[in-house]
Design a protein around this motif. Structure first.
Motif: not given
Length: 255
Positions: A59-60, A91-93, A95-97, A99-100, A104, A186
């Motif tokens: 999705t991302t 994959n989405d995993n 991107f979720s890993s 750094k916050p 953006n 990654k």
């Protein structure tokens, strides 16, 4: 009258013979062969978004491909190029890993560069990774210090390193011998996002017009010094004249 009667009796027989001849001719005529276009299967052009949507879990990445319009670029390249493309798909995993806030914090140009960094301008099969020369050229550019992507292959395992991230190829998402899409665990972050750019040297300050004019004319002599020199020379002349008059007067008196 009799002749007319015979003609009327013969007319149905003539019609039957004509119809039979027409039917026989049509039956013996070969059917028209279908055109090549009708026989060719109608395959839609390759669409990277449709491929990732069908695979699921991207999705991302799909959002980035659409907002940067790289998806349109990929589809266009596939239609107009014979070399093919290779795309590494986090994959989405993956991107979720990150750094916050990192994703953006990237501007539009950096997001475009990020996606291009996952794209090779040639088709690479799973058996071709061992033949690649490092650093591998991506569509983000060829700067070996800031955009280097190194690939190592050992057996069935393929690893990637960017100087920031180490990643592993997770499997084949799609391949049609023109486009290869491989999942990576990654997001491949280039060093360009983290290494400070060397500032350009500051231009030398320009000389003012007064300074240029003074340099052209040479060093100026202060006017006050000229006046002092003139006064001193005048005083010396008066003193020498006075001494000469005094000596002459003394000599005249003695004689």
């Amino acid at each position: 009258m009799v002749m007319m009667k015979h003609l009327l009796l013969a007319l149905p027989l003539v019609l039957v013979i004509c119809c039979y001849s027409t039917i026989t001719t049509l039956a013996q005529s070969p059917a028209a062969a279908p055109s090549a276009e009708a026989l060719a299967p109608s395959t839609p052009p390759t669409d990277i978004i449709r491929i990732l949507q069908k695979a699921g879990g991207f999705t991302t990445l799909i959002h980035l491909l659409q907002t940067t319009q790289v998806s349109t670029q990929i589809n266009s390249q596939l239609l107009n190029s014979n070399g093919g493309l290779t795309f590494f798909a986090p994959n989405d995993n993956a991107f979720s890993s990150l750094k916050p806030g990192l994703l953006n914090s990237l501007n539009d140009q950096q997001k475009n560069e990020l996606i291009q960094f996952h794209l090779l301008p040639t088709f690479v099969s799973t058996t071709d990774f061992a033949t690649l020369s490092n650093p591998v050229r991506t569509q983000a550019g060829e700067n070996p210090d800031r955009l280097a992507l190194n690939v190592t292959s050992s057996g069935n395992q393929v690893n990637f390193t960017t100087g920031i991230v180490n990643a592993t190829l997770g499997g084949t998402v799609y391949t049609d011998h023109q486009l290869a899409v491989y999942q990576v665990d990654k997001v491949l972050l280039p060093r360009d996002f983290f290494v400070a750019k060397t500032p350009a040297p500051a231009p030398a300050p320009e000389k003012t017009k007064a300074s240029k004019k003074k340099s052209a004319e040479g060093p100026a002599v202060p006017k006050a010094d000229d006046d002092s020199a003139a006064v001193t020379l005048k005083q010396l002349n008066v003193m020498f004249v006075s001494i000469a008059v005094t000596i002459f007067a003394v000599a005249s008196f003695l004689l």
